[in-house]
Structures are given as C-alpha cells and as structure tokens.
Scaffold this active site. Structure first.
Site, PDB file in Angstrom:
ATOM      1  N   ALA A 136       0.856  -1.192   0.000  1.00 59.09           N
ATOM      2  CA  ALA A 136       0.000   0.000   0.000  1.00 59.09           C
ATOM      3  C   ALA A 136       0.892   1.243   0.000  1.00 59.09           C
ATOM      4  O   ALA A 136       1.834   1.340   0.780  1.00 59.09           O
ATOM      5  CB  ALA A 136      -0.905  -0.005   1.230  1.00 59.09           C
ATOM      6  N   SER A 151       2.314  -2.302   4.290  1.00 57.31           N
ATOM      7  CA  SER A 151       2.385  -0.854   4.074  1.00 57.31           C
ATOM      8  C   SER A 151       3.714  -0.504   3.433  1.00 57.31           C
ATOM      9  O   SER A 151       4.707  -1.207   3.650  1.00 57.31           O
ATOM     10  CB  SER A 151       2.299  -0.117   5.409  1.00 57.31           C
ATOM     11  OG  SER A 151       3.507  -0.286   6.139  1.00 57.31           O
ATOM     12  N   ASP A 152       3.764   0.573   2.651  1.00 57.75           N
ATOM     13  CA  ASP A 152       5.066   1.122   2.301  1.00 57.75           C
ATOM     14  C   ASP A 152       5.723   1.557   3.617  1.00 57.75           C
ATOM     15  O   ASP A 152       5.054   1.696   4.649  1.00 57.75           O
ATOM     16  CB  ASP A 152       4.962   2.277   1.305  1.00 57.75           C
ATOM     17  CG  ASP A 152       6.302   2.522   0.591  1.00 57.75           C
ATOM     18  OD1 ASP A 152       7.346   2.043   1.080  1.00 57.75           O
ATOM     19  OD2 ASP A 152       6.315   3.198  -0.451  1.00 57.75           O
ATOM     20  N   TRP A 153       7.026   1.761   3.559  1.00 61.23           N
ATOM     21  CA  TRP A 153       7.800   1.954   4.804  1.00 61.23           C
ATOM     22  C   TRP A 153       7.460   3.307   5.462  1.00 61.23           C
ATOM     23  O   TRP A 153       7.856   4.362   4.981  1.00 61.23           O
ATOM     24  CB  TRP A 153       9.296   1.828   4.488  1.00 61.23           C
ATOM     25  CG  TRP A 153       9.819   0.422   4.655  1.00 61.23           C
ATOM     26  CD1 TRP A 153      10.926   0.084   5.365  1.00 61.23           C
ATOM     27  CD2 TRP A 153       9.289  -0.813   4.166  1.00 61.23           C
ATOM     28  NE1 TRP A 153      11.097  -1.293   5.357  1.00 61.23           N
ATOM     29  CE2 TRP A 153      10.112  -1.858   4.632  1.00 61.23           C
ATOM     30  CE3 TRP A 153       8.162  -1.150   3.408  1.00 61.23           C
ATOM     31  CZ2 TRP A 153       9.865  -3.207   4.345  1.00 61.23           C
ATOM     32  CZ3 TRP A 153       7.922  -2.491   3.120  1.00 61.23           C
ATOM     33  CH2 TRP A 153       8.765  -3.491   3.586  1.00 61.23           C
ATOM     34  N   GLY A 154       6.687   3.238   6.508  1.00 60.43           N
ATOM     35  CA  GLY A 154       6.275   4.457   7.196  1.00 60.43           C
ATOM     36  C   GLY A 154       4.970   5.025   6.660  1.00 60.43           C
ATOM     37  O   GLY A 154       4.646   6.183   6.924  1.00 60.43           O
TER      38      GLY A 154
END
Ligand code: BGC
Length: 828
Positions: free
Chosen positions: A202, A235-238
């Site tokens: 995402a 999730s994408d990182w963060g």
C-alpha cells in the site's frame, strides 16, 4: 528406532491450507497481532516458541538491494525491462533476482513497481514500467512469476495512484473512479488475477482523501473482495497513520518495525472492540500463508541460491541488449563497422560514468562498474583508437563523494574516512561509535547501530585525494551545522551562504553549502568534517547529511577537436548522478547542464555522430531532427555498457520499444496543467494519459509510444480477424510478418483496439495485445495476437467492466502512430 511426529505446519510435504490452519490454531491473539508489524526495518516478528523464524524482506526491483550492503547483480531498471516488451525475459530476470535473494537469505523482494508513468518528470519513472496498464501488467506478470517460481515472494507496488514524488507522503490523488480502475489499478488487477503476488504494498499517498494504507475501497473492496486476493497487504515503509482504521481497511502488515501503530496499540484496539478478532485472524492467516509460501517453515536452507554468477550476468546482458531503443538511424549509420572504424570519439558527461540505475530504495550495490568508454575499448581492443572527452559537466550540484576519494590515514591503505559518533553536540565525551565509513551520505536519524541512541555530532577525519588538477567544489548538504577543514583551514562553515536543493537523499529540500578550491592531483589533503545534528526542517522527513565533490570537467573545445579528428563520434548524454531518484521529481524534461549544446557542437564537427541517451525517463531531444542516429540506452544495469557497445557495433541488434511517449515539451504532457498540485493532486486529464492524450489532441510527440527501429525492416501483411465476435469471448487475430532485410531481427507487433462509436467517451485506441518475435533474414511468419475477454471493455462505475456491442477496429502496427493494418470486428 524412534519416530517423531512433525507438526503439520512444519511439514513441507503437507498441503498449504493444512499448514496454515495448523499454525493459525496454535497462535495466541497476541502472537497474531505481533505478526502484523515488523520486528526491525526489513524483518518480521519471529515466534521462537513455535520455531517460527523471522521472515526477511529486501528491496528490488533492479536486483537485490542487500540490507547488509552486499553486492548483487544490477539488472536493467523497470522502464528498461518494459522497453524489452518481453515478459518471458522479465521472468528470467526476476528468477535470477530470486536466486540472489535466496543466496542472501531473503524471502520477499519488494518488487515490481508498476505505477503508471503519468508525468515524464516523476522521479521514479525509471523504476516503473510504462504509461500503459496492459504493457505494465504483462511485464509484471512475467516478473512476479519469475520471483515466485523460485519460491521468493513479490510485492506488487505501490498500490495505488502513486505517480509523483512531490509530497508523496501526504498528497491525495484525486482521481475519478473510472480512471482509477481503467488506468491506475487495472495493471494491479490484471497481475493479482494472473500471478497472485504474495504481497501487495500500500502506497504512501492518499487516494480520494484517505491514505492508501487505510483505504477500504482499495484494500478490501477492490483488492481482496472483487479480485479475490489471498496474499498480504504490507504498508510502504512508514505509510501507516492509524491503528483501527488501517487494520479494519485491510492492512495486514505495518512496516518497518518495530510497530508504531500496530503492536500494542492494535492489541488494545482489539480488546476495546474497535478491531474484531475476525479481522486479526484474517490478517494472521494471510501472514502465515506467506510464511508457508516462502518456505520459512521448511527447516532446511532453501535450495537454489546463487549470487553474481556468470549466468546472471548473461541474463542481465540479454535484458540490456533487448531494452536499448533505436530511435532513428538515417543512412544506416548504425551498426558501425568494426573493420572500417579506425577511431571513435566517445564524448559526454555519461561516457566515462557508470550510470547504471536510478537513486533511492531500488539502488543495488554493484559489483561491477562498467562505463560506455570502457566497454567500447574492451570491444574494439587494438582495432580502433577509442578517445574520450567529457565536454561538459552535467551535474546541477556537486555529486556525492565516493569513498575511494578518501583514506582514513596518510598511508592510503583503505578507502573512506575515520568516523566518531558522539551523543554530545560538541564532540565531547567518548564516541559511542567509531569506524571507517566509505559512505559520506547518511540518513542521520537511522544510521547508528543503536537507532534509539540520541545523536549529537559526528566527526570524520582522514585524507582527501583529488584525481584531477584544477578547480574543485566541495559541498555539504543537510540541515545540521557542518564545518569542513581542509589542511586545517575552514573551507565551509555554518556561515557559508547556503542554497536550498532537492538533490540527494531525503525527499525534501535541505540546505547545501558549497566552496571552491584549487587542488593538485595525487596529493593527499588532510580533511576534517564536523557535523552537528539538527532536526530536518520538514518534519515529515529524516535529517540527511551528504558530502559532494565536483571535480574539474573537460571542455567543449576538447570534445569538438576530438570529434573532428575521429571516424565517428558517440555522444553519451543523459541524467546526472542525482537527477533521477526516489524522493523528488525532475524539474523538467531537459538534459541537465549544457548537454544539448555539446551535441550540436559535436554534430557540427562530425556529421557521423551517434547520440546515446542514458536516462530512465523521457527527455527532450531538441537536436533529434539533425542527428543521424539516436539510441536510448536507459539505465540498463551493470551489463548495460557492454550491451551498448555490442549494439553500436552490430554484435547485437537493438529491439527495444518505447514504453513511454517522448513528448517534445513538458507542457505537452497531459498532466502538466495539474502537476504538482498542493496537498491534493488533481488527475484532471482523466483517462487521457500518455498516447491516449496525444491521440485525442491530434498532437505528435517527439517519439511515440511503442516506437523503436532495428537493423532490418519488417513488412506487415494479411491481417485476419473474425468479422463478428461475442462479448466475453477471446478473439484471435493473425498477421503475416516478413523480415525484408538481410539481417535477423526482432519485431514487436502491437494490436490496439479502437471502438468506432462508443456510447461513452473512450480513448481513440488502447494497446490490447502485443507479440515480440525474432525472424531470420527474409523469413516470413504468421503472428497470432490474442485479445482476452476484457480487451473491448471499459469500466462502468458500479457495474464493473462492460464490453459494449458495436464495431471495433483492430489496428496492428509498429508503434502507436505507425499503424500498418486494420480490421473491424462487430461485437454482439
Ligand atoms: C519505497 C518502497 C520501498 C521501501 C523500503 C519506500 O520508501 O517507496 O518502494 O520498498 O521504501 O525500502
């Protein structure tokens, strides 16, 4: 004899569902929740009680970006893979990447990137495939099958509508639902249905005001319910911003770890009833399934690991050769003759540079740094003189310093500088970390071994060894205070005037301070860099620090003199070291620096001039009408320079096709009036992205989508297609393709579907099938193009894909503007 019973979930021979059910039944609620967030930056939580190890993820898509910095094969970047128009080759590349991932102990490669190229200035265009969803999907299907066929998970990213770096962490893509489904998610849909990537990532941005990572329409309704996805949404990182909304929307895994929004907060949300246990079970089931799929629970080390092997180099080489696009070739200047060529002037800022890939998370540590100049010298050996002139310097700012320019001691027996990291802000007290550091570019907030250790200051000391005599520029970039002492004299201090720039690490602007100094090659200069941490001005980003060094460049006059005296001039232009990267967009589509003037000057000195464009995005080529031969060599990985030399001298024939339109001006691209927007990005051009726009506007781009020549020519004859077809059925068209030249060659036959009288507005034509075939000289072959059931459909919001009855033209040709044959099908 003793017999032990292996629990079904640990038994590699047990069926996937049985293993998943078994392990799930053994997990406590807290364990299930713990699986839903990373343990560290690239690893998941282990459950020692049940012998469940930590699952490891690593970046792609260009190769394995090892988390421990190990070198891996650098394959061509995404846009170059797309330029091959060869899904089988994408599959081979990805299978090789998977074997490298296994050799490095990784289970999931965070690739492929399939976002649509909406604007030619997006910083990550190089990393993704195309402006066309069908082409992007077909390449990605090959890539995902290649990875997963080797037992390594893919991560289809970034879902969804992630098409610019500007404000990427917060921007809301405002896109109508039909455009969302037809343009921005249709490649995701196609790949999910065909290849079932084991994870989908995402994206950072919002879509319609809701973060992708907590967007129920995207994650649950479309991906999981409509398309039947059974993998993990990571999730994408963060990219996570909430607990219950994200979990309830269908986010299965928060990364990186340790948990920020999931973990204890998620457990509390379950206990308070905000998130149901059913939701947790569903997510945990997906995560356990992923573990089974990647072999995490199989005990023995996974077979088939292979790192930087000859066979991987050979795959990288073939992919690079097939990616190179021949834009024009007046008078058959190419291929150059190995026997008749006595001297080659190799010119340009990228000629002696290893510009192999783009910047950001996809950057692989290369074990080999070839350059066009070096590869041409290797190919031609003693048979021709290969001379080099840089001509101009294209770097907008001093490029990042290389470790090999420095040594920690005067003896110069190692590369890099001696570093000391202090808790204090004034270098006092004992350093908490010391060592030689080669990378003088840092994400300061995350660089220490103890990420929670408060950092105050860093001091680097050692020697700087200039390679060239003359004026140098040194620069430091970051929002902290930096002092650079050269031979004990302060060259840069916090009082040095600063500029604000976007280049290098980060994704937000940071201050750069630059100073000029005259230096002598081969001499060692004592250097000390004192850095005092300060928070990044933009709170959504990490503070970063980098050191830049601009070396003296060659002159235009030298390049012109060299070109005049040579049999042929090869000018290698393109992106500078940091103009194409994750984190920021380009400013325009112009070649940086005075490269256009260099091309014109070289051409005036030698009409036998070939220009090579070494970039991952569309570039404006204002001299295109005058230069006889132009190749786009993209960013083709570590074998790219060898492949280029082979193509220039005819050991290989170019067969790449543009997966993106090259516009003449940035203003001509359809997103131009809307980009960049503020906190929201208006996708006001709707469906009309790339060639769909140029068709509607009746405008001619510089080079169209699908374009590319080779060293032979092809005739298209006898298009045969059924006169009528029933909606929902596959339609087959055949065309007779003849190689009319004296050399073998590869041709990519493209089929576009054009509805004659649609009841709703539709693009004039859309790519719906293609086939790349190789024909011997003068060979004739029947090529079959298959249109699947969706090829005639558009998306009717609320109804799904609808194939309207009526007449459709099938346009078969060699590019979006080179249509050779037409047939009409009546859909009933
Ligand atoms: C990028 C992803 C990448 C992730 C992990 C993010 O910033 O957008 O593509 O996989 O970092 O490095």
């Amino acid at each position: 004899m003793t017999t032990t019973t292996t629990a079904p979930y640990l038994d590699p021979t047990a069926p996937e569902d049985a293993r998943v059910d078994d392990l799930l039944a053994r997990l406590t609620l807290a364990e299930k929740v713990s699986l839903m967030a990373g343990a560290a930056a690239f690893s998941l939580t282990a459950i020692p009680r049940l012998s469940v190890p930590s699952l490891r993820m690593t970046d792609g898509p260009t190769g394995v970006r090892s988390n421990t910095g190990e070198a891996a094969t650098v394959f061509p970047v995404g846009v170059a893979i797309a330029a091959t128009w060869n899904p089988a080759l994408a599959r081979e590349v990805a299978a090789a990447i998977a074997r490298e991932a296994k050799a490095l102990g990784e289970h999931v490669v965070l690739a492929p990137t399939i976002n649509i190229v909406r604007t030619p200035i997006w910083g990550r265009n190089f990393e993704t495939y195309s402006e066309d969803p069908l082409l992007a999907a077909e390449l990605a299907i090959g890539y995902v099958d290649g990875l997963q066929g080797e037992g390594v998970g893919a991560s289809l990213k970034h879902y969804a509508v992630n098409n610019q770096e500007h404000k990427r962490l917060v921007v809301s893509a405002e896109v109508d639902e039909r455009t969302l489904r037809e343009v921005y998610t249709s490649a995701f849909e196609r790949v999910v249905k065909a290849s079932n990537p084991w994870t989908v990532m995402a994206s950072y941005n919002k879509v319609g005001g809701t973060y992708a990572s907590e967007n129920p329409l995207l994650l649950t309704q479309m991906l999981k319910d409509e398309w039947g996805y059974d993998g993990v949404v990571v999730s994408d990182w963060g990219a996570v911003h909430s607990t219950a909304p994200a979990a309830n929307a269908g986010l299965d895994l928060e990364m990186p770890g340790p948990a920020k929004w999931f973990g204890d907060k998620l457990l509390a949300a379950v206990q308070s009833g905000e998130v149901s246990e059913t939701q947790i079970d569903a997510a945990a089931r997906r995560l356990v399934r992923l573990m089974v799929r990647v072999g995490l629970l199989d005990g023995a080390p996974r077979p088939g690991g292979e790192l930087r092997s000859q066979s991987h180099r050979a795959i990288a080489r073939r992919a690079a050769e097939e990616a190179i696009v021949l834009l024009k070739n007046d008078g058959d200047l190419l291929p150059l003759s190995k026997t008749a060529t006595r001297s080659v002037a190799v010119i340009g800022p990228n000629a002696a540079a290893s510009r192999l890939q783009g910047g950001g998370s996809s950057r692989v540590n290369p074990g080999r740094r070839a350059t066009p100049l070096g590869s041409l010298r290797d190919l031609l050996g003693e048979s021709a003189e290969v001379l080099f002139a840089e001509g101009v310097d294209s770097e907008p700012v001093p490029p990042m310093a290389q470790g090999r320019m420095f040594s920690p001691t005067k003896a110069r027996d190692a590369a890099g500088l001696q570093a000391e990291h202090f808790v204090s802000a004034d270098f006092s007290g004992e350093p908490f970390k010391t060592g030689v550091e080669r990378h003088l570019a840092k994400w300061v907030s995350t660089m220490t071994d103890a990420p929670r250790q408060p950092l105050g200051s860093i001091r680097w000391t050692g020697w700087f060894w200039p390679a060239k005599d003359g004026p140098h520029e040194l620069s430091v970039r970051g929002d902290g205070d930096v002092t650079v002492l050269l031979e004990g004299e302060a060259l840069i201090t916090p009082d040095t005037p600063s500029t604000d720039d976007r280049y290098d690490l980060g994704g937000s602007n940071a201050l750069r301070r630059t100073a000029a100094v005259e230096l002598v090659a081969g001499r060692g200069y004592p250097i000390q860099i004192d850095y005092v941490w300060a928070p990044a001005r933009d709170e959504s980003h990490f503070e970063t620090f980098s050191l830049g060094v601009r070396q003296p460049s060659g002159t235009m006059d030298e390049a012109v003199a060299l070109a005049r005296a040579a049999d042929v001039a090869v000018v290698v232009v393109g992106s500078a070291s940091n103009t194409e990267a994750e984190g920021y967009d380009r400013e325009d589509i112009e070649l940086p620096g005075a490269q256009n003037a260099l091309v014109e000057a070289v051409l005036a000195a030698n009409p036998r001039t070939v220009v090579v464009v070494n970039a991952g995005s569309p570039m404006n080529l204002p001299w295109a009408d005058k230069v006889p031969a132009i190749l786009v060599s993209w960013l083709t990985g570590e074998e790219g320079p060898d492949a280029l030399a082979a193509v220039l001298f005819g050991d290989a024939a170019p067969s790449g096709r543009l997966p993106v339109t090259f516009p003449r001006r940035n203003e001509d691209n359809p997103s131009f009036p809307h980009y960049p927007g503020g906190d929201s990005a208006d996708y006001g051009e709707g469906l009309f992205v790339g060639y769909r726009h140029f068709d509607r506007a009746g405008a001619r781009p510089l080079y169209p989508f699908g374009h590319g020549l080779t060293y032979t020519a092809f005739a298209y004859e006898g298009l045969a297609a059924p006169a009528t077809a029933r909606a929902g059925e596959r339609v087959e068209a055949t065309v007779t393709l003849r190689n009319t030249g004296a050399r073998p060659g590869k041709e990519t036959v493209q089929l576009y579907v054009a509805p004659r009288a649609p009841s709703v507005e539709r693009p004039a034509k859309e790519l719906k099938a293609f086939s790349k075939v190789e024909l011997a000289a003068e060979e004739t072959r029947t090529v079959t193009l298959t249109l699947d059931a969706g090829a005639f459909s558009y998306c009717q919001v609320g109804q799904g894909w609808v194939a309207e009855p009526g007449d459709y033209d099938l346009l078969v040709g060699a590019s979006a503007t080179d249509i050779r044959l037409k047939a009409t099908v009546r859909l009933g």
